[in-house]
Write an enzyme that holds these catalytic residues in place. Structure first.
Site, PDB file in Angstrom:
ATOM      1  CG  ASP A 246      66.546  33.014  61.254  1.00  0.00           C
ATOM      2  OD1 ASP A 246      66.354  33.293  60.345  1.00  0.00           O
ATOM      3  OD2 ASP A 246      65.505  33.151  62.390  1.00  0.00           O
ATOM      4  CB  SER A 247      65.585  37.360  62.030  1.00  0.00           C
ATOM      5  OG  SER A 247      64.851  37.041  61.797  1.00  0.00           O
TER       6      SER A 247
ATOM      7  CB  CYS B 178      66.730  34.738  57.940  1.00  0.00           C
ATOM      8  SG  CYS B 178      65.686  36.358  58.026  1.00  0.00           S
TER       9      CYS B 178
ATOM     10  CG  HIS C 120      59.309  31.841  61.947  1.00  0.00           C
ATOM     11  ND1 HIS C 120      59.798  32.636  62.336  1.00  0.00           N
ATOM     12  CD2 HIS C 120      58.963  32.382  63.790  1.00  0.00           C
ATOM     13  CE1 HIS C 120      60.651  33.290  62.866  1.00  0.00           C
ATOM     14  NE2 HIS C 120      59.909  33.306  63.832  1.00  0.00           N
TER      15      HIS C 120
ATOM     16  CD  GLU D 176      59.867  33.775  67.815  1.00  0.00           C
ATOM     17  OE1 GLU D 176      59.852  34.124  68.568  1.00  0.00           O
ATOM     18  OE2 GLU D 176      60.494  34.287  66.872  1.00  0.00           O
TER      19      GLU D 176
ATOM     20  CB  CYS E 206      58.569  33.327  56.322  1.00  0.00           C
ATOM     21  SG  CYS E 206      58.374  33.589  58.093  1.00  0.00           S
TER      22      CYS E 206
HETATM   23  N1  DGL Z   1      63.167  34.942  60.232  1.00  0.00           N
HETATM   24  C1  DGL Z   1      62.183  35.817  59.166  1.00  0.00           C
HETATM   25  C2  DGL Z   1      61.830  35.682  58.003  1.00  0.00           C
HETATM   26  O1  DGL Z   1      61.743  34.059  57.200  1.00  0.00           O
HETATM   27  C3  DGL Z   1      61.079  35.751  60.575  1.00  0.00           C
HETATM   28  C4  DGL Z   1      61.133  36.207  61.501  1.00  0.00           C
HETATM   29  C5  DGL Z   1      61.603  38.237  61.003  1.00  0.00           C
HETATM   30  O2  DGL Z   1      60.823  38.748  60.399  1.00  0.00           O
HETATM   31  O3  DGL Z   1      62.839  38.309  61.453  1.00  0.00           O
HETATM   32  O4  DGL Z   1      61.576  36.227  57.220  1.00  0.00           O
END
Ligand code: DGL
Length: 294
Positions: A13-14, A76, A212, A178, A210
């Site tokens: 993930d990012s 992600c 989050h 977050e 997403c």
């Molecule tokens: N993990 C990213 C997503 O699911 C969200 C956070 C980011 O923008 O890196 O798209």
């Protein structure tokens, strides 16, 4: 020699968001060993170009593949949306992304064939959910219309014969989750602003596209109404992960204590603090690594 089935699953993930997928893996597949990598030095991916996200993603996955993972989960949504093809082309292991499972979940849930999709700017701009849903629908011609004028109000309507998809980028949901502001008045107001267009449309299903957004599920449900089915792509992805493990005959059947390790590209303190909330568990065995010159 170690059996393939004993090797870890890699989750990429990012940043911390993919821990919502990791949490589901721990719940649905508790016997699996997992290596998680979060690109905390370069997060967020959701506002970056497809080329940049693809370059970062290949570097992250390269690290996990070097650790001997048996299968990769791209947790992600943004990376799944823009870099999945490049990842599959470069690496010779099974890869599970989050977009296709989310699309399938939406198609199974909708009765009215009116579906909403929310995600980062990168995910929405790529139209990857639209294409994944359309692939399940037989790749029909699509017509895209834009509604709204101001930033918070703009959303898109995609017509695919008798199926309609409404898409909307909700970038502020990421920092809210977050910060732990997932149910206060700021979260409610933000959700009202973002979702007012979709609320006017006759959708019966909304994809939380997403990592989050599952943390804001209650607020989103409160704004959209209890009769809208919310599709959590983390849950759908882990169902797909189980099918893939079975398909390749690589489920871990040894009943030993599972190994879970975390790698980050920036100092781990914030990842641990925010991540423990996302994961609902203590984060141990974490290491900072250097990738891409950071
Ligand atoms: N993990 C990213 C997503 O699911 C969200 C956070 C980011 O923008 O890196 O798209």
């Amino acid at each position: 020699m170690q059996k393939i089935s004993d090797r870890p699953i890699g989750v990429f993930d990012s940043g911390v968001g993919g821990l919502t997928v990791m949490k589901e893996i721990m719940l649905q597949l508790p016997e699996e060993n997992v290596l998680y990598i979060g690109d905390t030095a370069r997060v967020p991916y959701g506002i970056r170009s497809a080329e940049t996200v693809t370059r970062y993603s290949l570097e992250m996955v390269d690290f996990l593949v070097g650790k001997g993972i048996k299968l990769l989960v791209v947790a992600c949504n943004t990376a799944s949306a823009v870099a999945l093809t490049a990842i599959k082309k470069r690496f010779d292991i099974p890869v599970v992304g989050v977009i296709e499972p989310g699309a399938r979940g939406a198609m199974e849930a909708t009765r009215s064939k009116k579906i909403g999709v929310i995600g980062t700017e990168g995910t929405i701009k790529s139209n990857s959910y639209v294409h994944a849903i359309n692939a399940l629908y037989g790749n029909k011609p699509i017509v895209i219309t834009e509604h709204g004028t101001i930033r918070f109000d703009r959303y898109f309507e995609v017509n695919i014969e008798d199926l309609t998809i409404f898409t909307k980028a909700c970038p502020l949901f990421v920092p809210l989750a977050e910060e732990g502001w997932s149910s206060n008045d700021v979260a409610v107001l933000t959700a009202q602003h973002y979702l007012e267009g979709l609320k006017r449309e006759p959708i019966d299903t909304l994809v939380l596209g997403c990592t989050h957004y599952p943390l804001l599920k209650d607020v989103i449900a409160g704004v959209m109404g209890a009769d809208i089915a919310l599709i959590d792509s983390a849950q759908e992805t882990v169902k797909e992960l189980r099918r893939t493990l079975i398909q390749y005959g690589i489920e871990n059947t040894s009943h030993t204590e599972p190994l879970r390790r975390f790698y980050v590209t920036d100092a781990p303190e914030r990842f641990i603090k925010v991540g423990e909330r996302f994961l609902g568990e203590k984060i141990e065995h974490i290491e900072k690594i250097n990738i891409g010159g950071n």
